[in-house]
Design an enzyme around this catalytic site. Structure first.
Site, mmCIF file in Angstrom:
data_model
loop_
_atom_site.group_PDB
_atom_site.id
_atom_site.type_symbol
_atom_site.label_atom_id
_atom_site.label_comp_id
_atom_site.label_asym_id
_atom_site.label_seq_id
_atom_site.Cartn_x
_atom_site.Cartn_y
_atom_site.Cartn_z
ATOM 1 N N ASP A 8 21.439 -19.145 4.923
ATOM 2 C CA ASP A 8 20.485 -18.382 5.261
ATOM 3 C C ASP A 8 20.357 -16.981 4.187
ATOM 4 O O ASP A 8 21.544 -17.089 3.270
ATOM 5 C CB ASP A 8 20.711 -17.481 6.589
ATOM 6 C CG ASP A 8 19.904 -16.593 6.990
ATOM 7 O OD1 ASP A 8 18.648 -16.547 7.027
ATOM 8 O OD2 ASP A 8 20.439 -15.404 7.238
ATOM 9 N N ASP A 10 18.836 -13.232 4.441
ATOM 10 C CA ASP A 10 19.078 -11.989 4.868
ATOM 11 C C ASP A 10 20.446 -11.868 5.789
ATOM 12 O O ASP A 10 20.424 -12.540 6.811
ATOM 13 C CB ASP A 10 17.780 -11.250 5.687
ATOM 14 C CG ASP A 10 16.575 -11.153 4.841
ATOM 15 O OD1 ASP A 10 16.725 -10.637 3.711
ATOM 16 O OD2 ASP A 10 15.750 -11.927 5.087
ATOM 17 N N ASP A 167 23.941 -15.918 9.650
ATOM 18 C CA ASP A 167 24.463 -14.781 10.252
ATOM 19 C C ASP A 167 23.878 -14.715 12.143
ATOM 20 O O ASP A 167 24.217 -13.742 12.596
ATOM 21 C CB ASP A 167 24.404 -13.494 9.660
ATOM 22 C CG ASP A 167 23.150 -13.060 9.659
ATOM 23 O OD1 ASP A 167 22.123 -13.871 9.224
ATOM 24 O OD2 ASP A 167 22.717 -11.912 9.831
#
Length: 217
Positions: A8, A10, A167
């Site tokens: 991922d 961000d 995250d």
């Protein structure tokens, strides 16, 4: 041994939160709406720019979310110089070690393709990601597995030989939907309890721990 790792963006490979907050607040001011806090930004991101924009708007103006996103937020975001965005501690060493071990590295993000490409051409350029797959017209965003599976086909690695690292709960679901080994990182924008609730079972508290997990698979 793993042949590829999809990350991922961000909150996983870049701490973009301060820039996202600044861009959204500039757009909200232009649109005559109240600003949001850094903590609100943390909660609102993860499901693509349109959803971020909708969540940031006051409830009575959410019907204007698509117009606001395309005509106000996107121009501000695309003009951002990413001066507040940075790598996480230990990240460079981890990514270098994975590359030296022969793994292909890629990014699949719900961030717009244009914004993701800009970050790859600047901050992430030294790491040589094979594919940067952002939010593209006609392709559903994560947790739909389409973008992840398209990325794997492009780099020639089957799902069973790849890991997905993220995250957020969206990343947990994406890994499951695509059939990848999954690792949730704890330095990002979601608390561990939310990741556990989403089904996460493997966690890394920092990039050093992440490197050990990925190199041992």
């Amino acid at each position: 041994m793993l042949k590829a790792v999809i990350f991922d963006l961000d909150g996983t490979v870049l701490d973009t939160l301060p820039d996202l907050n600044a861009c959204m607040n500039e757009a909200l001011r232009k649109f005559g709406c109240p600003e949001i806090t850094l903590e609100q930004t943390r909660r609102y991101v993860g499901n693509g720019g349109l959803m971020f924009a909708s969540r940031a708007l006051p409830e009575e103006r959410r019907g204007e979310a698509e117009y606001f996103y395309k005509n106000v937020y996107c121009p501000v975001h695309f003009a951002c110089k990413n001066e507040r965005t940075k790598l996480f501690p230990g990240e460079a060493e981890c990514l270098t070690a994975l590359k030296e071990a022969g793994m292909r590295l890629a990014i699949v993000t719900n961030k717009s393709q244009r914004a993701a490409d800009e970050l790859n051409a600047t901050i992430l350029k030294p790491f040589g990601f094979s594919v940067i797959f952002g939010n593209r017209d006609g392709i559903p965003v994560k947790p739909d597995p389409a973008s992840t599976l398209m990325t794997l086909r492009e780099i020639g690695v089957p799902p069973e030989d790849a890991a997905f690292v993220g995250d957020g709960e969206t990343d947990v679901q994406t890994a499951k939907n695509a059939g990848l080994f999954q690792v949730s990182v704890l330095w990002g924008y979601r608390p561990k309890a939310e990741l556990v609730a989403a089904g996460a079972q493997r966690f890394a508290s920092d990039f050093s721990e992440l490197k050990k997990i990925l190199l041992s698979e």
